[in-house]
Scaffold this motif. Structure first.
Motif, PDB file in Angstrom:
ATOM      1  N   ASP A  78      37.251  53.059  22.731  1.00  5.69           N
ATOM      2  CA  ASP A  78      37.868  54.222  22.076  1.00  5.69           C
ATOM      3  C   ASP A  78      39.160  53.796  21.400  1.00  5.69           C
ATOM      4  O   ASP A  78      40.068  53.275  22.059  1.00  5.69           O
ATOM      5  CB  ASP A  78      38.184  55.317  23.108  1.00  5.69           C
ATOM      6  N   HIS A 134      39.796  60.337  18.183  1.00  8.38           N
ATOM      7  CA  HIS A 134      39.632  58.881  18.365  1.00  8.38           C
ATOM      8  C   HIS A 134      38.272  58.453  17.838  1.00  8.38           C
ATOM      9  O   HIS A 134      37.378  59.287  17.663  1.00  8.38           O
ATOM     10  CB  HIS A 134      39.797  58.483  19.842  1.00  8.38           C
ATOM     11  N   HIS A 168      35.026  56.434  18.802  1.00 10.15           N
ATOM     12  CA  HIS A 168      34.251  55.756  19.838  1.00 10.15           C
ATOM     13  C   HIS A 168      33.325  54.782  19.101  1.00 10.15           C
ATOM     14  O   HIS A 168      32.518  55.190  18.278  1.00 10.15           O
ATOM     15  CB  HIS A 168      33.446  56.773  20.656  1.00 10.15           C
ATOM     16  N   HIS A 214      31.000  53.628  30.094  1.00 11.09           N
ATOM     17  CA  HIS A 214      31.571  53.733  28.757  1.00 11.09           C
ATOM     18  C   HIS A 214      31.150  52.498  27.987  1.00 11.09           C
ATOM     19  O   HIS A 214      31.688  51.415  28.203  1.00 11.09           O
ATOM     20  CB  HIS A 214      33.102  53.854  28.828  1.00 11.09           C
TER      21      HIS A 214
END
Ligand SMILES: [Zn+2]
Length: 487
Positions: A351, A428, A430, A347
């Motif tokens: 987020d 959300h 990112h 990742h």
């Protein structure tokens, strides 16, 4: 041995230099005597010739060795009697030598060779080389390497030697290291000398002279062509692009007829240019708009930055989080398991959970370089900030309709709205932050500072930058005259 060990023992930079100078003087005089060919292939002589500036400046330099004062008589060459004359004076002397005198000088050369060039040897580092191999080539005992590495912290620089580097060593007949010299870079060198039987390492700095120079160019075909025509180096060119990169996109914004003027430093050692220094001030006229910068050193922090003429930083700031979020639902984690795909997927961003439709702000001044769909990211926007930074915003519901690829954005301007397009479990943002193309954690990455000149230093700022701006004005005007003449 006596000349060298005596001369190289001194601790201080100044006396160290003087010792070296003295040795060079001895060799220099031999060369000037007209029979230098014998020793001309030794490095010390080459150095002596290269660094005559240094020698000429040293009014205290004398040939102190007994051999030169006793065996070379005054009638041969007056210069030998007392070598306090400058190198220029020496060079102007003409010498006519009889055979016995030549023989006497040959003895001196042999002695000088015995003292210096035969022992001081130069080695060029080869690919895959290390000090152990180099010592072997120099017939220096392997144990000497241990002693060398214990000679002080300064010597650690020898663990990072590169092919084509030069290392000079002085050893005795038993393979014992007496001294070592390594040019670290153009500004400094390492000198290891045996002092009372123990090897001691010290780093010395060459005297570097800074000169100011300038260059101007007008873009006809490409910026790099203009830079080349103006005679500026790749480094100065890249530096210009970095400084102005927050305002001008050097890949897309450059127009024919754009021009630049740059005032910068050049660094000299012994009269020879070794590199470019810093850009002091510069103008860039892009599409008719003038951008101007100046370098200023904060007297308190001693850090230098590039500013606009009114004291604002050329580098623009970032806001840490580009959205008003309710919580961080997922952090930067290069080993994360993907919540939907359930496989291991790094990742590379943060987020921020927020309600659908929450506005997203540009993290910094910049330009839209991408607007569209990108697989699992859904609707995406990417901004470019300066030359180094990009930010990415994903899972967008919608974009700010006014923005398209190439649009300029201001920090804090709404660029899009939070959504859950692409692979997302809920609404959300990112958010990714890249420095030179590498993903960094947006929550912890060191963001460029962008403080203006502090108010209490504004007077100092104006005082120190006014002469640079005047010079720049003059150069820009003459550049414009030259351009007008060409039309
Ligand atoms: Zn994410």
């Amino acid at each position: 041995m006596s000349l060298i060990s005596k001369d190289f023992r001194s601790n201080q930079h100044q006396s160290h230099q003087k010792g070296y100078v003295r040795l060079r003087w001895a060799l220099l005089v031999i060369v000037f005597a007209g029979i230098g060919a014998v020793v001309a292939n030794t490095n010390n002589v080459n150095d002596a010739a290269n660094e005559t500036g240094l020698i000429a400046n040293s009014s205290t330099a004398r040939i102190s060795t007994a051999m030169l004062s006793t065996e070379l008589h005054t009638k041969t060459a007056p210069a030998f009697k007392s070598v306090t004359t400058s190198a220029d004076d020496l060079a102007r002397e003409s010498f006519t030598l009889s055979l016995p005198e030549l023989q006497a000088q040959q003895k001196i050369i042999d002695e000088a060779n015995r003292l210096s060039s035969k022992k001081w040897r130069e080695f060029t580092v080869k690919s895959g080389d290390n000090l152990a191999r180099l010592f072997k080539r120099a017939s220096i005992k392997a144990q000497q390497l241990d002693e060398l590495m214990k000679s002080g912290d300064e010597v650690k620089t020898l663990t990072r030697i590169f092919p084509k580097d030069t290392i000079r060593v002085l050893s005795d007949d038993n393979g014992k290291l007496q001294a070592l010299r390594y040019d670290i870079d153009q500004k400094s060198y390492l000198m290891v000398e045996r002092e009372q039987g123990v090897l001691v390492a010290k780093t010395y700095n060459h005297e570097i002279e800074t000169r100011h120079t300038h260059a101007s160019g007008t873009i006809d075909s490409s910026l790099s062509h203009a830079a080349e025509k103006a005679g500026i180096s790749q480094n100065i060119f890249m530096e210009l692009a970095n400084i102005f990169g927050w305002d001008i996109d050097f890949a897309l914004d450059i127009r024919k007829g754009d021009s630049f003027t740059v005032l910068y430093e050049e660094l000299f050692r012994n009269g020879e240019k070794i590199s470019d220094g810093k850009i002091l001030a510069a103008d860039f006229i892009n599409d008719g708009k003038i951008y101007r910068t100046v370098r200023y050193t904060n007297p308190q922090t001693n850090s230098s930055e590039y500013y606009t003429p009114d004291g604002k930083s050329m580098r623009k700031a970032f806001i840490r989080s580009p959205v008003h979020f309710s919580r961080i639902s997922s952090g930067f984690n290069l080993k994360r398991k993907h919540p939907i795909l359930l496989n291991k997927r790094p990742h590379r961003g943060v987020d921020y959970a927020a309600k659908s439709g929450t506005p997203i702000y540009a993290a910094g001044d910049g330009k839209v370089i991408f607007k569209g769909k990108k697989g699992g990211y859904g609707k995406v926007m990417i901004l470019q900030h300066g030359t180094k930074y990009t930010t990415l915003y994903a899972h967008l519901k919608t974009y700010n309709r006014k923005l398209k690829k190439g649009s300029k954005v201001k920090q804090g301007q709404t660029i899009a709205y939070v959504g859950k397009t692409g692979l997302a479990t809920g609404p959300h943002l990112h958010y990714e932050f890249r420095v030179n193309g590498t993903h960094r954690n947006p929550l912890t990455v060191k963001l460029p500072i962008s403080s203006p000149v502090p108010p209490r230093y504004m007077a100092d700022f104006e005082l120190s930058t006014t002469p640079l701006f005047s010079q720049l004005d003059l150069l820009v005007r003459s550049q414009q005259v030259a351009m007008a003449d060409n039309i």
